[in-house]
Write an enzyme that holds these catalytic residues in place. Structure first.
Site, PDB file in Angstrom:
ATOM      1  N   ALA A  83      -0.027   6.173   8.037  1.00  0.00           N
ATOM      2  CA  ALA A  83      -0.848   4.958   7.985  1.00  0.00           C
ATOM      3  C   ALA A  83      -0.542   4.155   6.733  1.00  0.00           C
ATOM      4  O   ALA A  83      -0.506   4.703   5.631  1.00  0.00           O
ATOM      5  CB  ALA A  83      -2.325   5.326   8.014  1.00  0.00           C
ATOM      6  N   ILE A  85      -0.566  -0.201   5.041  1.00  0.00           N
ATOM      7  CA  ILE A  85      -0.814  -1.627   5.224  1.00  0.00           C
ATOM      8  C   ILE A  85      -0.022  -2.430   4.196  1.00  0.00           C
ATOM      9  O   ILE A  85       0.407  -1.883   3.169  1.00  0.00           O
ATOM     10  CB  ILE A  85      -2.320  -1.978   5.088  1.00  0.00           C
ATOM     11  N   THR A  86       0.162  -3.697   4.491  1.00  0.00           N
ATOM     12  CA  THR A  86       0.730  -4.616   3.492  1.00  0.00           C
ATOM     13  C   THR A  86      -0.283  -5.731   3.214  1.00  0.00           C
ATOM     14  O   THR A  86      -1.033  -6.146   4.106  1.00  0.00           O
ATOM     15  CB  THR A  86       2.030  -5.293   3.986  1.00  0.00           C
ATOM     16  N   MET A 142      10.166  -7.859  -4.324  1.00  0.00           N
ATOM     17  CA  MET A 142       9.374  -9.042  -4.693  1.00  0.00           C
ATOM     18  C   MET A 142       8.328  -9.314  -3.623  1.00  0.00           C
ATOM     19  O   MET A 142       8.600  -9.186  -2.427  1.00  0.00           O
ATOM     20  CB  MET A 142      10.269 -10.258  -4.918  1.00  0.00           C
ATOM     21  N   GLN A 144       5.669  -7.487  -3.321  1.00  0.00           N
ATOM     22  CA  GLN A 144       5.038  -6.231  -2.903  1.00  0.00           C
ATOM     23  C   GLN A 144       4.717  -5.314  -4.092  1.00  0.00           C
ATOM     24  O   GLN A 144       4.938  -4.105  -4.008  1.00  0.00           O
ATOM     25  CB  GLN A 144       5.952  -5.473  -1.942  1.00  0.00           C
ATOM     26  N   TYR A 147       2.310  -2.686  -2.735  1.00  0.00           N
ATOM     27  CA  TYR A 147       2.917  -1.795  -1.731  1.00  0.00           C
ATOM     28  C   TYR A 147       3.977  -0.900  -2.366  1.00  0.00           C
ATOM     29  O   TYR A 147       4.009   0.318  -2.134  1.00  0.00           O
ATOM     30  CB  TYR A 147       3.518  -2.673  -0.637  1.00  0.00           C
TER      31      TYR A 147
HETATM   32  N1  CAA Z   1      13.789 -10.477  -0.108  1.00  0.00           N
HETATM   33  C1  CAA Z   1      14.439 -11.478  -0.733  1.00  0.00           C
HETATM   34  N2  CAA Z   1      13.837 -12.643  -1.078  1.00  0.00           N
HETATM   35  C2  CAA Z   1      12.535 -12.790  -0.788  1.00  0.00           C
HETATM   36  C3  CAA Z   1      11.798 -11.772  -0.150  1.00  0.00           C
HETATM   37  C4  CAA Z   1      12.480 -10.601   0.204  1.00  0.00           C
HETATM   38  N3  CAA Z   1      11.865  -9.580   0.836  1.00  0.00           N
HETATM   39  N4  CAA Z   1      10.525 -12.207   0.012  1.00  0.00           N
HETATM   40  C5  CAA Z   1      10.476 -13.449  -0.517  1.00  0.00           C
HETATM   41  N5  CAA Z   1      11.683 -13.816  -0.971  1.00  0.00           N
HETATM   42  C6  CAA Z   1      12.031 -15.089  -1.602  1.00  0.00           C
HETATM   43  C7  CAA Z   1      11.882 -16.255  -0.625  1.00  0.00           C
HETATM   44  O1  CAA Z   1      13.032 -16.409   0.197  1.00  0.00           O
HETATM   45  C8  CAA Z   1      11.678 -17.414  -1.572  1.00  0.00           C
HETATM   46  O2  CAA Z   1      12.920 -17.795  -2.130  1.00  0.00           O
HETATM   47  P1  CAA Z   1      13.305 -19.370  -2.228  1.00  0.00           P
HETATM   48  O3  CAA Z   1      12.197 -19.992  -3.030  1.00  0.00           O
HETATM   49  O4  CAA Z   1      14.645 -19.343  -2.907  1.00  0.00           O
HETATM   50  O5  CAA Z   1      13.345 -19.837  -0.801  1.00  0.00           O
HETATM   51  C9  CAA Z   1      10.893 -16.791  -2.728  1.00  0.00           C
HETATM   52  O6  CAA Z   1      11.103 -15.374  -2.630  1.00  0.00           O
HETATM   53  C10 CAA Z   1       9.394 -17.047  -2.623  1.00  0.00           C
HETATM   54  O7  CAA Z   1       8.981 -16.710  -1.297  1.00  0.00           O
HETATM   55  P2  CAA Z   1       8.002 -17.667  -0.478  1.00  0.00           P
HETATM   56  O8  CAA Z   1       8.449 -19.111  -0.548  1.00  0.00           O
HETATM   57  O9  CAA Z   1       7.854 -17.048   0.892  1.00  0.00           O
HETATM   58  O10 CAA Z   1       6.670 -17.538  -1.342  1.00  0.00           O
HETATM   59  P3  CAA Z   1       5.187 -17.391  -0.852  1.00  0.00           P
HETATM   60  O11 CAA Z   1       4.350 -17.291  -2.075  1.00  0.00           O
HETATM   61  O12 CAA Z   1       4.896 -18.415   0.184  1.00  0.00           O
HETATM   62  O13 CAA Z   1       5.183 -15.977  -0.077  1.00  0.00           O
HETATM   63  C11 CAA Z   1       5.551 -13.642   0.193  1.00  0.00           C
HETATM   64  C12 CAA Z   1       5.532 -14.809  -0.774  1.00  0.00           C
HETATM   65  C13 CAA Z   1       4.133 -13.412   0.774  1.00  0.00           C
HETATM   66  C14 CAA Z   1       5.930 -12.431  -0.661  1.00  0.00           C
HETATM   67  C15 CAA Z   1       6.537 -13.884   1.355  1.00  0.00           C
HETATM   68  O14 CAA Z   1       7.772 -14.386   0.853  1.00  0.00           O
HETATM   69  C16 CAA Z   1       6.839 -12.602   2.075  1.00  0.00           C
HETATM   70  O15 CAA Z   1       6.050 -12.158   2.897  1.00  0.00           O
HETATM   71  N6  CAA Z   1       8.002 -12.004   1.784  1.00  0.00           N
HETATM   72  C17 CAA Z   1       8.400 -10.738   2.358  1.00  0.00           C
HETATM   73  C18 CAA Z   1       8.068  -9.603   1.419  1.00  0.00           C
HETATM   74  C19 CAA Z   1       8.581  -8.335   2.024  1.00  0.00           C
HETATM   75  O16 CAA Z   1       9.783  -8.058   1.998  1.00  0.00           O
HETATM   76  N7  CAA Z   1       7.677  -7.545   2.617  1.00  0.00           N
HETATM   77  C20 CAA Z   1       8.064  -6.384   3.328  1.00  0.00           C
HETATM   78  C21 CAA Z   1       7.155  -6.244   4.518  1.00  0.00           C
HETATM   79  S1  CAA Z   1       7.699  -4.968   5.620  1.00  0.00           S
HETATM   80  C22 CAA Z   1       7.276  -3.568   4.858  1.00  0.00           C
HETATM   81  O17 CAA Z   1       6.644  -3.517   3.862  1.00  0.00           O
HETATM   82  C23 CAA Z   1       7.742  -2.310   5.524  1.00  0.00           C
HETATM   83  C24 CAA Z   1       8.627  -1.532   4.659  1.00  0.00           C
HETATM   84  O18 CAA Z   1       8.244  -0.486   4.171  1.00  0.00           O
HETATM   85  C25 CAA Z   1      10.024  -2.001   4.432  1.00  0.00           C
END
Ligand code: CAA
Length: 241
Positions: A83, A85-86, A142, A144, A147
């Protein structure tokens, strides 16, 4: 006699695939879930796996939920702490609530589930605890901070419990999935997923939940009795430890 397995968050995503794979491997499986009754009931109808609702962030709810499952199926031999969450946000925008919710579920949830089951495993001289951490606990990510910290904490807990459990026949291992094609990953903004994340995965695709489930079945098996305290990375080559 079939062994008994609990899979937390076991009705959706990676957890659902784990529950099904363990059932197919002959285990008596119980799947816990936190909130989505509709998905849980559909999962139960499809798989005939029992579903049990409680929040892993609540210690007493874990104690009660585990007791109900043990009364029905027998003592728990295999615990899969899946279990999670993000609440993703850049650190400067992250709220204390974002931080606490994720730590309470993804890290304290492992304490809450493992602590009540551990004494029975010690007494019986057998146990398998498999913690689903994450690539982002290994490398940071970034957006997270919460997480990644929780998933890195899961690895510390895994290594400590592996040492404590070894002499009692209990193995404790972690799996670090990379980006798997689940709702959690699909919640990432499409642009970020397609332009930033998938290009970082050398195999060129998201993983499948079943690819993680097969790792769990192996670590739960007697064949894996010499493996404990390990971290199995399944991430398509995105990060090497
Ligand atoms: N890898 C590389 N770059 C990333 C990134 C990632 N995972 N997440 C965000 N960025 C970059 C974006 O592309 C953006 O770059 P630019 O300004 O050059 O376009 C910059 O960071 C800022 O991002 P946002 O414009 O999206 O900023 P925001 O404040 O609107 O949102 C955020 C920030 C909520 C973190 C959103 O970007 C997001 O959800 N990112 C994904 C984060 C991620 O990787 N989460 C993993 C989820 S899956 C999981 O957790 C399962 C697991 O175990 C792997």
């Amino acid at each position: 006699m079939s062994r008994v397995a609990i899979v937390t968050g076991g009705t959706r995503g990676i957890g659902a695939a784990i529950s099904i794979a363990l059932k197919d491997a002959g285990y008596k499986v119980a799947a816990s879930y936190a909130g989505n009754d509709e998905k849980a009931n559909a999962f139960k109808a499809e798989t005939s796996i029992g579903v049990h609702k409680w929040d892993v962030a609540d210690y007493q709810a874990c104690v009660d939920g585990i007791a109900a499952i043990e009364a029905e199926l027998g003592p728990v031999d295999v615990l899969v702490n899946n279990a999670g969450i993000t609440r993703d946000a850049m650190f400067h925008k992250m709220t204390p609530e974002n931080w606490k919710e994720v730590i309470d579920t993804n890290l304290t949830g492992l304490f809450n589930m493992t602590h009540p089951i551990w004494p029975g495993m010690r007494e019986r001289g057998f146990g398998r605890v498999i913690n689903i951490s994450s690539i982002n606990g290994q490398k940071g990510q970034m957006g997270q901070a919460n997480y990644s910290a929780s998933k890195a904490g899961d690895l510390g807990l895994t290594k400590t419990l592996a040492q404590e459990g070894a002499a009692k026949g209990i193995t404790v291992n972690a799996i670090c999935p990379g980006y798997i094609g689940t709702e959690m990953v699909r919640a990432v903004p499409e642009k970020v997923l397609n332009e930033r994340i998938i290009p970082q995965i050398p195999v060129g695709r998201l993983g499948e939940p079943e690819e993680i489930a097969r790792c769990v079945v192996f670590l739960a098996s007697d064949d894996a009795g010499f493996i404990t305290g390990s971290t199995l990375s399944a991430n398509g080559g995105q990060f090497f430890v």
